[in-house]
Design a protein around this motif. Structure first.
Motif, short mmCIF file in Angstrom:
data_model
loop_
_atom_site.label_atom_id
_atom_site.label_comp_id
_atom_site.label_asym_id
_atom_site.label_seq_id
_atom_site.Cartn_x
_atom_site.Cartn_y
_atom_site.Cartn_z
N GLU A 265 -6.20 -14.72 25.32
CA GLU A 265 -5.46 -13.89 24.10
C GLU A 265 -5.56 -14.36 23.00
OE1 GLU A 265 -5.47 -10.39 25.12
OE2 GLU A 265 -5.68 -10.63 26.59
N LEU A 266 -6.47 -13.36 22.15
CA LEU A 266 -6.49 -13.89 20.38
C LEU A 266 -6.05 -13.03 19.86
CD1 LEU A 266 -9.33 -16.56 21.51
CD2 LEU A 266 -7.79 -16.93 20.20
N GLY A 267 -5.15 -11.79 20.36
CA GLY A 267 -5.71 -11.11 19.44
C GLY A 267 -4.64 -11.71 18.07
N ARG A 268 -4.29 -11.10 16.53
CA ARG A 268 -3.48 -11.37 15.62
C ARG A 268 -3.68 -10.19 14.63
NH1 ARG A 268 -6.60 -16.16 11.81
NH2 ARG A 268 -8.15 -14.65 11.77
N MET A 269 -2.71 -10.41 13.97
CA MET A 269 -2.48 -9.72 13.05
C MET A 269 -3.01 -9.70 11.25
SD MET A 269 -2.06 -6.19 14.37
CE MET A 269 -1.65 -5.64 13.00
N PHE A 270 -3.24 -9.56 10.78
CA PHE A 270 -3.76 -9.50 9.26
C PHE A 270 -2.39 -9.11 8.41
CE2 PHE A 270 -8.61 -9.96 9.25
CZ PHE A 270 -8.43 -11.30 9.94
N SER A 271 -2.21 -9.61 7.29
CA SER A 271 -0.12 -9.49 6.85
C SER A 271 -0.38 -9.02 5.33
CB SER A 271 0.61 -10.32 7.93
OG SER A 271 0.58 -9.64 8.94
N ILE A 272 0.01 -9.03 4.68
CA ILE A 272 0.35 -8.69 3.22
C ILE A 272 1.47 -8.85 3.19
CG2 ILE A 272 0.77 -6.35 3.54
CD1 ILE A 272 0.01 -6.88 0.06
N ALA A 273 1.50 -10.36 2.08
CA ALA A 273 3.18 -11.15 2.30
C ALA A 273 3.74 -10.56 1.06
CB ALA A 273 3.13 -12.23 2.80
N THR A 274 5.18 -10.23 0.69
CA THR A 274 5.86 -10.24 -0.73
C THR A 274 7.13 -11.46 -0.40
OG1 THR A 274 6.51 -8.46 0.21
CG2 THR A 274 4.64 -7.93 -1.13
N VAL A 275 7.28 -11.45 -1.72
CA VAL A 275 9.15 -11.92 -2.12
C VAL A 275 9.77 -11.20 -0.76
CG1 VAL A 275 10.51 -13.48 -3.36
CG2 VAL A 275 7.74 -13.73 -3.93
N ALA A 276 10.74 -11.86 -0.08
CA ALA A 276 11.72 -11.38 0.71
C ALA A 276 12.70 -10.18 -0.54
CB ALA A 276 12.47 -12.42 1.63
#
Length: 308
Positions: A265-276
């Protein structure tokens, strides 16, 4: 709104290289040198040490650097505040993007965002997931689009699109267009992305979960770009796992073929990261909301499993 000499100073301090700073600023190298000399003359100190064939900040340069960054931030905040009074966005936003997103998705996202926010200027920094998270924490970028797990607690990560990775082989390979078991992969040469790549981390985790230990793989060459990886597969150096977005052209041309791997299973998510911390505000917040709301609609047609 910002002192231009300080902008040049920040670019040289970031790269510690006058040529690279000139390329970033679209200036000649002598023009960059002239601006730094003028700033040094104004302050009556040397800001950079150019001895030994390398560029480093002097103690005076180190002292100036955080103030130059703060002044740049204030200028952007002022521009955004003024724009907000007219109901629009304006200013400069720097976006970090890992390679698959940067090459195949980000151009459309930026085009859509700028269509709605024509007074915004966007700069882009690229690299693998780890490098983009480091750039985010170093405040080189305000948001980072990544394709692997963040693996750190000092960033906030919001998923915006599902991705599937696919296995590809040269058109003449015995597995081209076929289905194989995960154990068959132990007999093949696998070319991969470099350490720190989100794509590589996803593949290694998926294979481990399917019962194939990484130490049992025949790992061939590593590449720091997806295009290099695909070229290596086309040249017959091995097989590879890549994002479905990356391989569209090669599949259409017939130079590469898909290989179906049972049980992986090679599903993944693209994500947007910001400072916590709190929700991002200003241009970073506007771009963050735009990506979460519009990315699916603006994405190009993909190929392989999960394609629309």
């Amino acid at each position: 709104m910002e002192n231009f000499r300080l902008r040049v100073f920040r670019a040289v301090a970031r790269h510690l290289n006058f040529r690279q700073a000139a390329e970033e600023l679209f200036l000649t190298q002598p023009a960059v040198t002239q601006q730094i000399k003028a700033l040094e003359a104004e302050l009556a100190v040397a800001l950079f040490d150019r001895s030994g064939g390398r560029v480093t900040l002097t103690p005076s340069g180190e002292a100036l650097h955080p103030f130059a960054e703060r002044l740049a931030g204030l200028a952007e905040e002022a521009r955004e505040a003024v724009a907000a009074t007219t109901g629009g966005n304006a200013g400069r936003l720097t976006v970090g993007a890992s390679q698959t997103i940067g090459q195949y998705l980000l151009p459309r996202l930026i085009a859509g965002f700028l269509k709605e926010n024509p007074r915004v200027e966007i700069g882009v920094i690229g690299g693998n997931t780890q490098a983009m998270l480091e750039a985010l924490m170093d405040h080189q970028v305000q948001v980072a689009l990544i394709e692997g797990p963040a693996m750190r607690r000092d960033v906030r990560v919001d998923d915006f699109m599902e991705d599937h990775m696919v296995c590809v082989a040269p058109a003449g390979h015995e597995w081209a267009g076929e289905e194989i078991s995960v154990s068959d992969l132990a007999t093949a040469t696998l070319v991969t992305r470099e350490l720190g790549s989100g794509s590589r981390r996803i593949v290694e985790t998926a294979l481990e979960n399917a019962g194939l230990k990484i130490k049992n793989l025949n790992l061939g060459m590593t590449f720091d770009s997806t295009e290099g990886l695909l070229s290596a597969v086309e040249a017959g150096l091995g097989i590879a796992f890549v994002s479905r977005w990356a391989v569209r052209n090669q599949l259409a041309l017939g130079t590469l073929r898909l290989v179906r791997v049972r049980g992986v299973e090679l599903g993944r998510m693209f994500s947007i990261a910001t400072v916590a911390g709190p929700d991002p505000t200003g241009l970073a917040g506007a771009f963050h909301r735009f990506v979460l709301e519009r990315a699916e609609d603006l994405a190009p047609r993909a190929t392989g499993r999960g394609a629309k």
